[in-house]
Design a protein around this motif. Structure first.
Motif, PDB file in Angstrom:
ATOM      1  N   TYR A  15      96.846  -8.444  65.221  1.00 32.31           N
ATOM      2  CA  TYR A  15      96.876  -9.806  64.683  1.00 32.31           C
ATOM      3  C   TYR A  15      96.324  -9.848  63.255  1.00 32.31           C
ATOM      4  O   TYR A  15      95.815 -10.871  62.811  1.00 32.31           O
ATOM      5  CB  TYR A  15      96.054 -10.745  65.565  1.00 32.31           C
ATOM      6  N   ALA A  16      96.423  -8.745  62.531  1.00 30.86           N
ATOM      7  CA  ALA A  16      95.838  -8.647  61.186  1.00 30.86           C
ATOM      8  C   ALA A  16      96.264  -9.783  60.247  1.00 30.86           C
ATOM      9  O   ALA A  16      95.418 -10.329  59.539  1.00 30.86           O
ATOM     10  CB  ALA A  16      96.147  -7.289  60.566  1.00 30.86           C
ATOM     11  N   PRO A  17      97.543 -10.171  60.207  1.00 30.97           N
ATOM     12  CA  PRO A  17      97.905 -11.281  59.316  1.00 30.97           C
ATOM     13  C   PRO A  17      97.169 -12.583  59.664  1.00 30.97           C
ATOM     14  O   PRO A  17      96.717 -13.304  58.774  1.00 30.97           O
ATOM     15  CB  PRO A  17      99.420 -11.427  59.521  1.00 30.97           C
ATOM     16  N   LEU A  18      97.020 -12.858  60.958  1.00 32.90           N
ATOM     17  CA  LEU A  18      96.280 -14.061  61.363  1.00 32.90           C
ATOM     18  C   LEU A  18      94.795 -13.908  61.043  1.00 32.90           C
ATOM     19  O   LEU A  18      94.139 -14.870  60.630  1.00 32.90           O
ATOM     20  CB  LEU A  18      96.467 -14.328  62.861  1.00 32.90           C
ATOM     21  N   ARG A  19      94.261 -12.719  61.218  1.00 31.42           N
ATOM     22  CA  ARG A  19      92.853 -12.460  60.883  1.00 31.42           C
ATOM     23  C   ARG A  19      92.612 -12.746  59.406  1.00 31.42           C
ATOM     24  O   ARG A  19      91.621 -13.379  59.038  1.00 31.42           O
ATOM     25  CB  ARG A  19      92.500 -11.011  61.220  1.00 31.42           C
ATOM     26  N   ASN A  20      93.540 -12.326  58.555  1.00 35.36           N
ATOM     27  CA  ASN A  20      93.411 -12.589  57.123  1.00 35.36           C
ATOM     28  C   ASN A  20      93.471 -14.078  56.822  1.00 35.36           C
ATOM     29  O   ASN A  20      92.747 -14.574  55.954  1.00 35.36           O
ATOM     30  CB  ASN A  20      94.486 -11.835  56.345  1.00 35.36           C
ATOM     31  N   LYS A  21      94.302 -14.801  57.548  1.00 32.56           N
ATOM     32  CA  LYS A  21      94.382 -16.250  57.359  1.00 32.56           C
ATOM     33  C   LYS A  21      93.073 -16.924  57.777  1.00 32.56           C
ATOM     34  O   LYS A  21      92.583 -17.828  57.095  1.00 32.56           O
ATOM     35  CB  LYS A  21      95.554 -16.851  58.126  1.00 32.56           C
ATOM     36  N   VAL A  22      92.512 -16.498  58.891  1.00 36.97           N
ATOM     37  CA  VAL A  22      91.228 -17.046  59.341  1.00 36.97           C
ATOM     38  C   VAL A  22      90.175 -16.811  58.265  1.00 36.97           C
ATOM     39  O   VAL A  22      89.440 -17.726  57.869  1.00 36.97           O
ATOM     40  CB  VAL A  22      90.793 -16.408  60.689  1.00 36.97           C
ATOM     41  N   ARG A  23      90.105 -15.600  57.760  1.00 38.48           N
ATOM     42  CA  ARG A  23      89.141 -15.256  56.708  1.00 38.48           C
ATOM     43  C   ARG A  23      89.344 -16.119  55.456  1.00 38.48           C
ATOM     44  O   ARG A  23      88.390 -16.654  54.891  1.00 38.48           O
ATOM     45  CB  ARG A  23      89.287 -13.774  56.360  1.00 38.48           C
ATOM     46  N   ASN A  24      90.591 -16.286  55.051  1.00 41.48           N
ATOM     47  CA  ASN A  24      90.882 -17.077  53.850  1.00 41.48           C
ATOM     48  C   ASN A  24      90.533 -18.550  54.027  1.00 41.48           C
ATOM     49  O   ASN A  24      90.058 -19.201  53.091  1.00 41.48           O
ATOM     50  CB  ASN A  24      92.345 -16.907  53.449  1.00 41.48           C
ATOM     51  N   ILE A  25      90.753 -19.079  55.203  1.00 40.64           N
ATOM     52  CA  ILE A  25      90.402 -20.482  55.454  1.00 40.64           C
ATOM     53  C   ILE A  25      88.890 -20.661  55.425  1.00 40.64           C
ATOM     54  O   ILE A  25      88.384 -21.626  54.857  1.00 40.64           O
ATOM     55  CB  ILE A  25      91.026 -20.972  56.778  1.00 40.64           C
ATOM     56  N   LEU A  26      88.154 -19.741  56.026  1.00 39.15           N
ATOM     57  CA  LEU A  26      86.688 -19.832  55.997  1.00 39.15           C
ATOM     58  C   LEU A  26      86.177 -19.764  54.553  1.00 39.15           C
ATOM     59  O   LEU A  26      85.293 -20.526  54.169  1.00 39.15           O
ATOM     60  CB  LEU A  26      86.064 -18.724  56.849  1.00 39.15           C
ATOM     61  N   LEU A  59      89.847 -26.090  65.228  1.00 45.33           N
ATOM     62  CA  LEU A  59      91.228 -26.166  64.759  1.00 45.33           C
ATOM     63  C   LEU A  59      91.766 -24.762  64.442  1.00 45.33           C
ATOM     64  O   LEU A  59      92.904 -24.435  64.782  1.00 45.33           O
ATOM     65  CB  LEU A  59      91.313 -27.071  63.532  1.00 45.33           C
ATOM     66  N   LEU A  60      90.937 -23.949  63.819  1.00 45.37           N
ATOM     67  CA  LEU A  60      91.318 -22.551  63.546  1.00 45.37           C
ATOM     68  C   LEU A  60      91.667 -21.821  64.843  1.00 45.37           C
ATOM     69  O   LEU A  60      92.677 -21.121  64.925  1.00 45.37           O
ATOM     70  CB  LEU A  60      90.143 -21.822  62.896  1.00 45.37           C
ATOM     71  N   LYS A  61      90.816 -21.982  65.827  1.00 43.42           N
ATOM     72  CA  LYS A  61      91.032 -21.322  67.111  1.00 43.42           C
ATOM     73  C   LYS A  61      92.320 -21.815  67.773  1.00 43.42           C
ATOM     74  O   LYS A  61      93.107 -21.023  68.279  1.00 43.42           O
ATOM     75  CB  LYS A  61      89.836 -21.566  68.032  1.00 43.42           C
ATOM     76  N   ASP A  62      92.526 -23.117  67.745  1.00 46.00           N
ATOM     77  CA  ASP A  62      93.691 -23.694  68.405  1.00 46.00           C
ATOM     78  C   ASP A  62      94.997 -23.334  67.695  1.00 46.00           C
ATOM     79  O   ASP A  62      95.974 -22.966  68.339  1.00 46.00           O
ATOM     80  CB  ASP A  62      93.561 -25.217  68.502  1.00 46.00           C
TER      81      ASP A  62
END
Length: 107
Positions: A39-50, A75-78
């Protein structure tokens, strides 16, 4: 989803504004994640949003913020469907707090 991305962007902006508009309640909020490589692309999105929301990285996947932000993390989790890999917590005290206070310009 597109609407989820808009909601996350809006929520990240609202969370960032808390740094200038809210009085610190002397509690730290942490978001911790251990998202698998698949899930690396989603992990990067989570990091960028934080980052966009004003969080500071404490360790590899541990991020901290001084104001209430549970709605953003929820919201990030959902939206990412990664809730099993993301944790949210509230701390009353943390080591090296003076450094964090300086980073966030808290008193």
């Amino acid at each position: 989803t597109g609407s989820g991305q808009n909601a996350l962007g809006s929520m990240a902006g609202s969370t960032l504004r808390l740094l200038k508009t809210s009085t610190w309640d002397k509690k730290w909020r942490i978001a911790i994640f251990d998202i698998p490589e698949k899930y690396a692309p989603l992990r990067n999105k989570v990091r960028n949003i934080l980052k966009a929301a004003g969080f500071v990285q404490l360790q590899q996947s541990v991020w901290i913020f001084p104001h209430e932000c549970e709605k953003l993390v929820r919201l990030l989790k959902d939206e990412s469907n990664l809730s099993q890999y993301i944790l949210y917590g509230v701390l009353e005290r943390i080591e090296d707090e003076d450094r964090l206070k300086r980073l966030f310009k808290l008193r």
